[in-house]
Design an enzyme around this catalytic site. Structure first.
Site, mmCIF file in Angstrom:
data_model
loop_
_atom_site.group_PDB
_atom_site.id
_atom_site.type_symbol
_atom_site.label_atom_id
_atom_site.label_comp_id
_atom_site.label_asym_id
_atom_site.label_seq_id
_atom_site.Cartn_x
_atom_site.Cartn_y
_atom_site.Cartn_z
ATOM 1 N N ASP A 97 -63.184 143.284 6.524
ATOM 2 C CA ASP A 97 -62.119 143.840 7.431
ATOM 3 C C ASP A 97 -63.209 143.872 8.219
ATOM 4 O O ASP A 97 -63.942 145.178 7.897
ATOM 5 C CB ASP A 97 -61.323 144.036 6.582
ATOM 6 C CG ASP A 97 -59.948 144.409 7.713
ATOM 7 O OD1 ASP A 97 -60.246 144.938 8.641
ATOM 8 O OD2 ASP A 97 -59.060 144.361 7.273
ATOM 9 N N ASP A 198 -59.000 143.200 12.792
ATOM 10 C CA ASP A 198 -58.257 143.989 13.065
ATOM 11 C C ASP A 198 -57.786 143.509 14.162
ATOM 12 O O ASP A 198 -58.429 143.871 14.858
ATOM 13 C CB ASP A 198 -58.509 145.268 12.879
ATOM 14 C CG ASP A 198 -57.586 145.921 12.894
ATOM 15 O OD1 ASP A 198 -56.922 146.093 11.431
ATOM 16 O OD2 ASP A 198 -57.303 146.984 13.462
ATOM 17 N N GLU A 252 -55.707 138.979 13.031
ATOM 18 C CA GLU A 252 -54.618 139.962 13.045
ATOM 19 C C GLU A 252 -54.575 139.980 14.484
ATOM 20 O O GLU A 252 -55.314 140.211 14.777
ATOM 21 C CB GLU A 252 -54.882 141.124 12.327
ATOM 22 C CG GLU A 252 -53.588 141.893 12.390
ATOM 23 C CD GLU A 252 -53.213 143.095 12.000
ATOM 24 O OE1 GLU A 252 -52.372 143.816 11.680
ATOM 25 O OE2 GLU A 252 -54.158 143.919 13.015
ATOM 26 N N HIS A 326 -51.228 145.212 3.791
ATOM 27 C CA HIS A 326 -51.864 146.603 3.069
ATOM 28 C C HIS A 326 -50.737 147.035 4.316
ATOM 29 O O HIS A 326 -50.439 148.724 4.091
ATOM 30 C CB HIS A 326 -53.039 147.327 3.350
ATOM 31 C CG HIS A 326 -53.366 147.502 4.918
ATOM 32 N ND1 HIS A 326 -53.983 145.695 5.454
ATOM 33 C CD2 HIS A 326 -53.349 147.878 5.503
ATOM 34 C CE1 HIS A 326 -53.836 146.076 6.285
ATOM 35 N NE2 HIS A 326 -54.031 146.816 6.688
ATOM 36 N N ASP A 327 -50.291 147.097 4.863
ATOM 37 C CA ASP A 327 -49.298 147.628 6.414
ATOM 38 C C ASP A 327 -47.816 147.385 5.935
ATOM 39 O O ASP A 327 -46.959 148.020 7.111
ATOM 40 C CB ASP A 327 -49.131 146.913 8.091
ATOM 41 C CG ASP A 327 -50.818 147.844 8.293
ATOM 42 O OD1 ASP A 327 -51.452 148.322 7.632
ATOM 43 O OD2 ASP A 327 -51.814 146.562 8.999
HETATM 44 O O1 TEU Z 1 -53.502 147.385 12.547
HETATM 45 C C1 TEU Z 1 -52.044 146.763 13.155
HETATM 46 C C2 TEU Z 1 -50.498 147.370 13.629
HETATM 47 O O2 TEU Z 1 -50.621 147.724 14.449
HETATM 48 C C3 TEU Z 1 -49.459 147.305 12.859
HETATM 49 O O3 TEU Z 1 -49.770 146.257 11.526
HETATM 50 C C4 TEU Z 1 -49.208 148.703 12.466
HETATM 51 O O4 TEU Z 1 -49.828 148.909 11.428
HETATM 52 C C5 TEU Z 1 -47.411 149.023 12.417
HETATM 53 O O5 TEU Z 1 -47.608 147.996 10.995
HETATM 54 C C6 TEU Z 1 -47.169 149.378 12.990
HETATM 55 O O6 TEU Z 1 -45.706 149.705 12.594
HETATM 56 C C7 TEU Z 1 -53.767 147.108 12.118
HETATM 57 C C8 TEU Z 1 -54.083 147.642 10.625
HETATM 58 O O7 TEU Z 1 -54.020 146.340 9.653
HETATM 59 C C9 TEU Z 1 -54.086 148.904 10.190
HETATM 60 O O8 TEU Z 1 -53.813 149.423 8.978
HETATM 61 C C10 TEU Z 1 -54.807 149.479 11.295
HETATM 62 O O9 TEU Z 1 -54.079 150.953 11.274
HETATM 63 C C11 TEU Z 1 -54.779 149.101 12.549
HETATM 64 O O10 TEU Z 1 -54.597 148.031 12.897
HETATM 65 C C12 TEU Z 1 -55.233 150.294 13.345
HETATM 66 O O11 TEU Z 1 -56.551 149.698 13.240
#
Ligand code: TEU
Ligand code: CA
Length: 557
Positions: A97, A198, A252, A326-327
């Site tokens: 990642d 990402d 992503e 993970h989000d």
């Molecule tokens: O996430 C992108 C992102 O903006 C969303 O998924 C966010 O985590 C959230 O849902 C907004 O409400 C990616 C990564 O997966 C995340 O863990 C990171 O924090 C983010 O990018 C920044 O690198």
């Protein structure tokens, strides 16, 4: 056709919470190695490992300070090489990642840019002069507040679409792009099998950096999502790096439509292999606000996912399939029932997703039906987005109980509690104090229990993965929704050559009688049950009495 990532099931590992081997309370690379046999038993073909590079860990590794090393909290490069070797021995691929939209402000490039304004690294980032003692424009950060951070004692600001400790990179700079491609090649040469990229559709910004006249909570977004040079950058990255390997890339992405996804993933465009589209994960946002709950309507969820199946499949793109990451909250707590029907609904969700067309992703713990932890207090939460949101909303006078309700449902920490391996202290995750509290239900819900019980969620997932391996219809068959009316049942067919599979699932705890009206299905007379989450489901498929969360796959002839 024939690409390995079209047949594989990918398992996402969030290393911090996976398995700790040295008692510091943080999961590590040796912990992943220790559990490879478990993952092999499950049958997954690839692991996506969230960032393990050196990082101050303000955003759990999505703030990288060195792209070509391993953070000490996870281990070292020798251990990583060992992981690669041991995974490959078991026919498991490794997807890294990487975050190339921004780096940590602890990255050497950023520090150099600040120390020496004449250094070439200054242009690796996006520095702008303020306007009339204000920020260069009114864009906001995804984690709250302005997207610009002032350099103390100057009129200069740098852009950070996320936390101020995550400075956005300037992709207009060709040297920066070269560094990124060399870095990715370094990992590919080591033998990794691909990358999850990402927030990759944010890398091209409108160079005018205009004010956003619309007063939306996401001000600025339209000037950096799917920006002006995005296709050019993807094509260049593909040519310079990924075209040289039999790799998988999954981007992503934010705010995309099926058409944009197709443009990014159509093989002839030579950009990305797959994207993660988040559209279906907004089905429980009230008026677009993630933190205010709206019960999910099956019609909405099924409609969005069907639109993506239909559009992307017909146009030569490829979907990635996921309920969680993970989000996101835990799938069973969000889309199923994490009380009485936890196992039944977890299996139902697994069936629905894994029988769709695309590459399925399992988020760690999903295969044992892990739930949201329902933490009581804000102190139990760790995530930067959650903490910022809490502070912001308290300040604006929203009642704490209302904020906490949103956090309990939606916090990213829901997915980040340690994996529950067994019923011993800390769920067998660590011998020390876990970096984040483990969910209270680890005594009942854990891997050991799942492995003992042949009827567990784990074995259901294992069967779904096996089915994909043995039946091309799942990978290559056409998808068709056969009923867009029902409020409680999702019924679809898959077709390949003369095979037809029917997948019927009850999304609720109320029993429902379901009658098939689809002509093409009714032309078939015989049925065989391929898989069900009840032992005694009936072969009669025209009129089905579906029990709570019952989900059946039939093969029709
Ligand atoms: O996430 C992108 C992102 O903006 C969303 O998924 C966010 O985590 C959230 O849902 C907004 O409400 C990616 C990564 O997966 C995340 O863990 C990171 O924090 C983010 O990018 C920044 O690198
Ligand atoms: Ca550790």
């Amino acid at each position: 056709m024939g690409k390995w990532w079209k047949k594989a099931v990918v398992y996402q590992i969030y290393p911090k919470s996976f398995k700790d081997t040295n008692g510091d309370g943080i999961g590590d690379i040796l912990g992943i190695i220790e559990k490879l046999d478990y993952l092999k038993e499950l049958g997954v073909g690839a692991l996506w490992i969230t960032p393990i590079y050196p990082s101050p860990q303000k955003d759990n590794g999505y703030d990288i300070s060195d792209y070509q090393d391993i953070d000490k909290i996870f281990g070292d490069m020798d251990e990583f090489d060992k992981l690669l070797e041991e995974a490959h021995k078991r026919d498991i691929k490794i997807i890294m990642d990487v975050v190339v939209n921004h780096t940590s402000t602890d990255h050497r490039w950023f520090k150099e840019a600040i120390r020496d304004p004449k250094s070439k690294y200054k242009d690796y980032y996006i520095f702008k002069k303020g306007k009339d003692n204000n920020e260069p424009n009114n864009w906001v950060s995804m984690f709250g507040g302005s997207a610009w951070e002032n350099l103390p004692g100057s009129d200069e600001y740098y852009l950070h679409l996320f936390d101020p400790s995550q400075a956005d990179l300037n992709w207009e700079n060709g040297d920066l792009r070269r560094e990124i491609y060399d870095m990715a090649s370094y990992w590919m040469e080591k033998g990794v099998d691909g990358f999850r990229l990402d927030v990759i559709n944010l890398i091209s910004k409108d160079q005018e950096f205009p004010m956003d006249e619309e007063d939306a909570p996401t001000r600025g977004k339209k000037f950096y999502v799917n920006g002006p040079r995005i296709h050019e950058f993807f094509k260049e990255m593909n040519k310079e790096v990924f075209s040289k390997y039999d790799s998988a890339t999954v981007g992503e992405t934010m705010s995309i439509t099926p058409q944009i996804a197709i443009d990014y993933t159509k093989p002839e465009n030579k950009e990305l292999d797959m994207v993660f589209a988040m559209n279906h994960l907004k089905a429980d946002y009230l008026n677009g606000d993630k933190w205010t709950y709206k019960p999910i309507e099956l019609k909405d969820l099924r409609g969005i996912m069907t639109l993506w199946q239909d559009e992307v499949n017909k146009n030569g793109g490829w979907n990635s399939l996921f309920w969680s990451n993970h989000d996101q909250p835990r799938a069973v707590s969000r889309f199923g029932n994490d009380n009485e029907y936890r196992e039944k609904s977890a299996k139902m969700l697994g069936t629905v997703l894994h029988m769709l067309r695309g590459t399925p992703y399992i988020y760690q713990g999903e295969e044992i039906g892990m739930t949201n932890p329902d933490f009581e207090k804000i102190e139990d939460y760790n995530d930067i987005e959650t903490i910022n949101l809490y502070k912001e909303r308290i300040k604006s006078g929203i009642p704490e109980e209302k904020i906490m309700d949103g956090i309990r449902r939606q916090s990213r920490d829901n997915a980040r509690t340690p994996i529950q391996w067994d019923s011993s202290e800390n769920g067998g995750f660590t011998k020390g104090k876990p970096w984040m509290n483990i969910s209270k239900n680890y005594k009942e819900i854990n891997v050991e229990e799942n492995l003992k019980n042949k009827d567990s969620v784990f074995y259901h997932y294992k069967k779904l993965i096996e089915l994909r391996r043995n039946h091309d219809i799942i990978t290559y068959g056409e998808y068709r929704l056969i009923d867009d009316e029902s409020n409680n049942v999702w019924a679809y067919i898959r077709k390949y050559k003369d095979e037809m599979w029917l997948v019927v699932s009850n999304f609720f705890k109320e029993e429902v009688s379901y009658t098939i009206k689809d002509k093409e299905v009714l032309e078939r007379h015989k049925s065989k049950i391929i898989l069900s989450n009840y032992e005694d489901s009936k072969e009669e498929f025209r009129n089905i009495k579906l029990r709570p969360y019952e989900s059946i796959i039939y093969s029709l002839s």
